[in-house]
Design a protein around this motif. Structure first.
Motif, PDB file in Angstrom:
ATOM      1  N   PHE A  43       0.834  -1.196   0.000  1.00 50.41           N
ATOM      2  CA  PHE A  43       0.000   0.000   0.000  1.00 50.41           C
ATOM      3  C   PHE A  43       0.873   1.253   0.000  1.00 50.41           C
ATOM      4  CE2 PHE A  43      -2.123  -3.465   2.207  1.00 50.41           C
ATOM      5  CZ  PHE A  43      -3.287  -3.580   1.458  1.00 50.41           C
ATOM      6  N   GLU A  44       0.606   2.117  -0.991  1.00 49.62           N
ATOM      7  CA  GLU A  44       1.319   3.382  -1.113  1.00 49.62           C
ATOM      8  C   GLU A  44       0.329   4.519  -0.891  1.00 49.62           C
ATOM      9  OE1 GLU A  44       4.322   4.381  -4.346  1.00 49.62           O
ATOM     10  OE2 GLU A  44       2.563   5.502  -5.059  1.00 49.62           O
ATOM     11  N   VAL A  45       0.683   5.446  -0.017  1.00 46.60           N
ATOM     12  CA  VAL A  45      -0.169   6.605   0.241  1.00 46.60           C
ATOM     13  C   VAL A  45       0.411   7.823  -0.449  1.00 46.60           C
ATOM     14  CG1 VAL A  45      -0.968   8.208   2.030  1.00 46.60           C
ATOM     15  CG2 VAL A  45      -1.139   5.745   2.397  1.00 46.60           C
ATOM     16  N   CYS A  46      -0.441   8.514  -1.195  1.00 47.65           N
ATOM     17  CA  CYS A  46      -0.069   9.784  -1.818  1.00 47.65           C
ATOM     18  C   CYS A  46      -0.111  10.854  -0.730  1.00 47.65           C
ATOM     19  CB  CYS A  46      -1.037  10.114  -2.940  1.00 47.65           C
ATOM     20  SG  CYS A  46      -0.706  11.684  -3.759  1.00 47.65           S
ATOM     21  N   ALA A  47       1.044  11.275  -0.274  1.00 47.73           N
ATOM     22  CA  ALA A  47       1.145  12.182   0.873  1.00 47.73           C
ATOM     23  C   ALA A  47       1.414  13.605   0.395  1.00 47.73           C
ATOM     24  CB  ALA A  47       2.258  11.730   1.813  1.00 47.73           C
ATOM     25  N   ASN A  48       0.558  14.536   0.806  1.00 50.48           N
ATOM     26  CA  ASN A  48       0.693  15.927   0.376  1.00 50.48           C
ATOM     27  C   ASN A  48       1.477  16.778   1.362  1.00 50.48           C
ATOM     28  OD1 ASN A  48      -1.226  15.864   2.380  1.00 50.48           O
ATOM     29  ND2 ASN A  48      -2.681  17.204   1.330  1.00 50.48           N
ATOM     30  N   SER A  49       2.040  16.161   2.397  1.00 51.70           N
ATOM     31  CA  SER A  49       2.774  16.898   3.415  1.00 51.70           C
ATOM     32  C   SER A  49       3.506  15.895   4.306  1.00 51.70           C
ATOM     33  CB  SER A  49       1.816  17.728   4.284  1.00 51.70           C
ATOM     34  OG  SER A  49       0.912  16.863   4.977  1.00 51.70           O
ATOM     35  N   VAL A  50       4.415  16.409   5.124  1.00 50.98           N
ATOM     36  CA  VAL A  50       5.072  15.544   6.109  1.00 50.98           C
ATOM     37  C   VAL A  50       4.046  15.045   7.119  1.00 50.98           C
ATOM     38  CG1 VAL A  50       6.824  15.448   7.923  1.00 50.98           C
ATOM     39  CG2 VAL A  50       7.306  16.659   5.783  1.00 50.98           C
ATOM     40  N   GLU A  51       3.080  15.886   7.461  1.00 50.65           N
ATOM     41  CA  GLU A  51       2.005  15.461   8.359  1.00 50.65           C
ATOM     42  C   GLU A  51       1.287  14.233   7.799  1.00 50.65           C
ATOM     43  OE1 GLU A  51      -2.103  17.292  10.366  1.00 50.65           O
ATOM     44  OE2 GLU A  51      -0.870  18.528   9.049  1.00 50.65           O
ATOM     45  N   SER A  52       1.014  14.240   6.500  1.00 47.07           N
ATOM     46  CA  SER A  52       0.369  13.095   5.877  1.00 47.07           C
ATOM     47  C   SER A  52       1.284  11.881   5.847  1.00 47.07           C
ATOM     48  CB  SER A  52      -0.082  13.451   4.456  1.00 47.07           C
ATOM     49  OG  SER A  52      -1.183  14.341   4.484  1.00 47.07           O
ATOM     50  N   CYS A  53       2.587  12.096   5.699  1.00 42.68           N
ATOM     51  CA  CYS A  53       3.551  10.987   5.754  1.00 42.68           C
ATOM     52  C   CYS A  53       3.496  10.288   7.109  1.00 42.68           C
ATOM     53  CB  CYS A  53       4.967  11.500   5.517  1.00 42.68           C
ATOM     54  SG  CYS A  53       5.348  11.998   3.828  1.00 42.68           S
ATOM     55  N   ILE A  54       3.443  11.075   8.169  1.00 46.53           N
ATOM     56  CA  ILE A  54       3.404  10.513   9.524  1.00 46.53           C
ATOM     57  C   ILE A  54       2.142   9.684   9.712  1.00 46.53           C
ATOM     58  CG2 ILE A  54       3.226  11.110  11.965  1.00 46.53           C
ATOM     59  CD1 ILE A  54       4.971  13.600  11.298  1.00 46.53           C
ATOM     60  N   ALA A  55       1.013  10.206   9.245  1.00 46.30           N
ATOM     61  CA  ALA A  55      -0.251   9.480   9.364  1.00 46.30           C
ATOM     62  C   ALA A  55      -0.229   8.198   8.539  1.00 46.30           C
ATOM     63  CB  ALA A  55      -1.411  10.368   8.935  1.00 46.30           C
ATOM     64  N   ALA A  56       0.358   8.259   7.349  1.00 45.37           N
ATOM     65  CA  ALA A  56       0.442   7.075   6.493  1.00 45.37           C
ATOM     66  C   ALA A  56       1.245   5.977   7.168  1.00 45.37           C
ATOM     67  CB  ALA A  56       1.066   7.451   5.154  1.00 45.37           C
ATOM     68  N   GLN A  57       2.370   6.353   7.745  1.00 44.87           N
ATOM     69  CA  GLN A  57       3.203   5.374   8.441  1.00 44.87           C
ATOM     70  C   GLN A  57       2.460   4.769   9.623  1.00 44.87           C
ATOM     71  OE1 GLN A  57       7.775   5.344   9.321  1.00 44.87           O
ATOM     72  NE2 GLN A  57       6.829   6.769  10.759  1.00 44.87           N
ATOM     73  N   ALA A  58       1.792   5.600  10.394  1.00 45.77           N
ATOM     74  CA  ALA A  58       1.057   5.112  11.567  1.00 45.77           C
ATOM     75  C   ALA A  58      -0.090   4.194  11.163  1.00 45.77           C
ATOM     76  CB  ALA A  58       0.523   6.298  12.370  1.00 45.77           C
ATOM     77  N   GLY A  59      -0.638   4.424   9.979  1.00 39.07           N
ATOM     78  CA  GLY A  59      -1.757   3.605   9.519  1.00 39.07           C
ATOM     79  C   GLY A  59      -1.361   2.304   8.869  1.00 39.07           C
ATOM     80  N   GLY A  60      -0.055   2.112   8.649  1.00 34.52           N
ATOM     81  CA  GLY A  60       0.407   0.849   8.103  1.00 34.52           C
ATOM     82  C   GLY A  60       0.813   0.866   6.649  1.00 34.52           C
ATOM     83  N   ALA A  61       0.986   2.042   6.042  1.00 32.66           N
ATOM     84  CA  ALA A  61       1.407   2.114   4.646  1.00 32.66           C
ATOM     85  C   ALA A  61       2.819   1.564   4.491  1.00 32.66           C
ATOM     86  CB  ALA A  61       1.346   3.549   4.143  1.00 32.66           C
ATOM     87  N   ASN A  62       3.061   0.886   3.385  1.00 29.65           N
ATOM     88  CA  ASN A  62       4.403   0.394   3.082  1.00 29.65           C
ATOM     89  C   ASN A  62       5.272   1.480   2.471  1.00 29.65           C
ATOM     90  OD1 ASN A  62       2.303  -2.004   2.169  1.00 29.65           O
ATOM     91  ND2 ASN A  62       3.979  -2.745   3.441  1.00 29.65           N
ATOM     92  N   ARG A  63       4.609   2.445   1.827  1.00 30.41           N
ATOM     93  CA  ARG A  63       5.332   3.435   1.055  1.00 30.41           C
ATOM     94  C   ARG A  63       4.513   4.707   1.000  1.00 30.41           C
ATOM     95  NH1 ARG A  63       5.968   0.075  -3.487  1.00 30.41           N
ATOM     96  NH2 ARG A  63       4.182   1.068  -4.462  1.00 30.41           N
ATOM     97  N   VAL A  64       5.197   5.858   0.871  1.00 27.39           N
ATOM     98  CA  VAL A  64       4.493   7.097   0.563  1.00 27.39           C
ATOM     99  C   VAL A  64       5.064   7.677  -0.720  1.00 27.39           C
ATOM    100  CG1 VAL A  64       3.975   7.653   2.982  1.00 27.39           C
ATOM    101  CG2 VAL A  64       6.019   8.613   1.911  1.00 27.39           C
ATOM    102  N   GLU A  65       4.201   8.338  -1.469  1.00 29.54           N
ATOM    103  CA  GLU A  65       4.635   9.157  -2.595  1.00 29.54           C
ATOM    104  C   GLU A  65       4.459  10.600  -2.142  1.00 29.54           C
ATOM    105  OE1 GLU A  65       3.546   9.924  -7.277  1.00 29.54           O
ATOM    106  OE2 GLU A  65       1.969   9.932  -5.772  1.00 29.54           O
TER     107      GLU A  65
END
Length: 249
Positions: free
Chosen positions: A6-28
């Motif tokens: 699962f890759e999350v399209c992150a629009n900010s560092v805040e979104s990166c942190i949330a993606a990681q906490a939610g279990g994403a394998n990768r962020v774009e």
């Protein structure tokens, strides 16, 4: 059970942190989401790399919105941005370029692949506006890209299921297809089931109100892209978890 990524399209560092906490394998990591995503800032990349401990960081390389036919000066900018992302510790880059007649620009992509060196390369949704997706798939495979982010040449991945299924069969394990655009809790299971794809790209965002008490709402900051400047959309841990849960539980 299939192994999904699962890759999350992150629009900010805040979104990166949330993606990681939610279990994403990768962020774009992207800037300019209303324009379809553009290259993030130096600071965004540095801080995202600092906070992402268990989640891979991919950085979009796109100097502007609009088409994917790039001028010589834009090409130079992209090469510098690729080098910057690699030096700052990105695990991969996300980019794509086309010729004026809608084909994959192989000579330019070869330059970008060389600049990427040993980090992962995803060919992004420029694929979805190319002339011939079957030929483009073969061209991108020949370049050595790791994956293609695609909605099956439709406005959403759910609408693109027929072509996604066809392309997944054509790829035959030679490249990874990453289904994205409009993927969410309500459709990810259907897309997985009907296409056979096992990597998914989604944003899992929610609207957050501005904390501003004083508001002058009649003075917009943008001319062409009109947005509500007293709210913003950020990825939430809860939505990431909820989306992943649809095909892993």
């Amino acid at each position: 059970m299939k192994e999904y990524l699962f890759e999350v399209c992150a629009n900010s560092v805040e979104s990166c942190i949330a993606a990681q906490a939610g279990g994403a394998n990768r962020v774009e990591l992207c800037a300019g989401i209303p324009e379809g995503g553009t290259t993030p800032s130096y600071g965004d990349i540095v801080i995202a790399r600092e906070v992402l401990q268990n989640t891979r960081l991919h950085v979009i390389i796109r100097p502007r919105s609009g088409d994917f036919l790039y001028s010589p000066i834009e090409q130079r900018i992209m090469l510098k941005d690729i080098d910057n992302a690699r030096r700052l510790g990105a695990d991969g880059i996300v980019l794509g370029c086309l010729t004026a007649d809608g084909e994959v620009d192989i000579p330019l992509m070869e330059q970008f692949m060389e600049a990427a060196q040993d980090i992962s390369v995803t060919f992004h949704r420029a694929f979805d506006v190319c002339r011939n997706p079957q030929k483009a798939l073969e061209d991108i495979i020949s370049l050595g890209c790791d994956r293609i982010l695609t909605s099956g040449q439709q406005p959403t991945a759910e609408a693109g299921i027929p072509l996604l299924k066809e392309l997944q069969l054509q790829a035959a394990g030679r490249i990874t297809l990453l289904a994205g655009c409009g993927v969410n809790e309500s459709n990810i299971a259907r897309i997985a089931r009907e296409t056979g794809i096992h990597e998914f790209h989604f944003s899992a965002r929610e609207t957050v109100a501005s904390r501003m008490q004083y508001r002058k709402e009649r003075v917009p900051m943008g001319a062409t892209v009109q947005i509500n400047e007293f709210e913003r959309n950020v990825t939430t841990q809860e939505r990431v978890k909820a989306t992943i849960a649809q095909i892993t539980e």
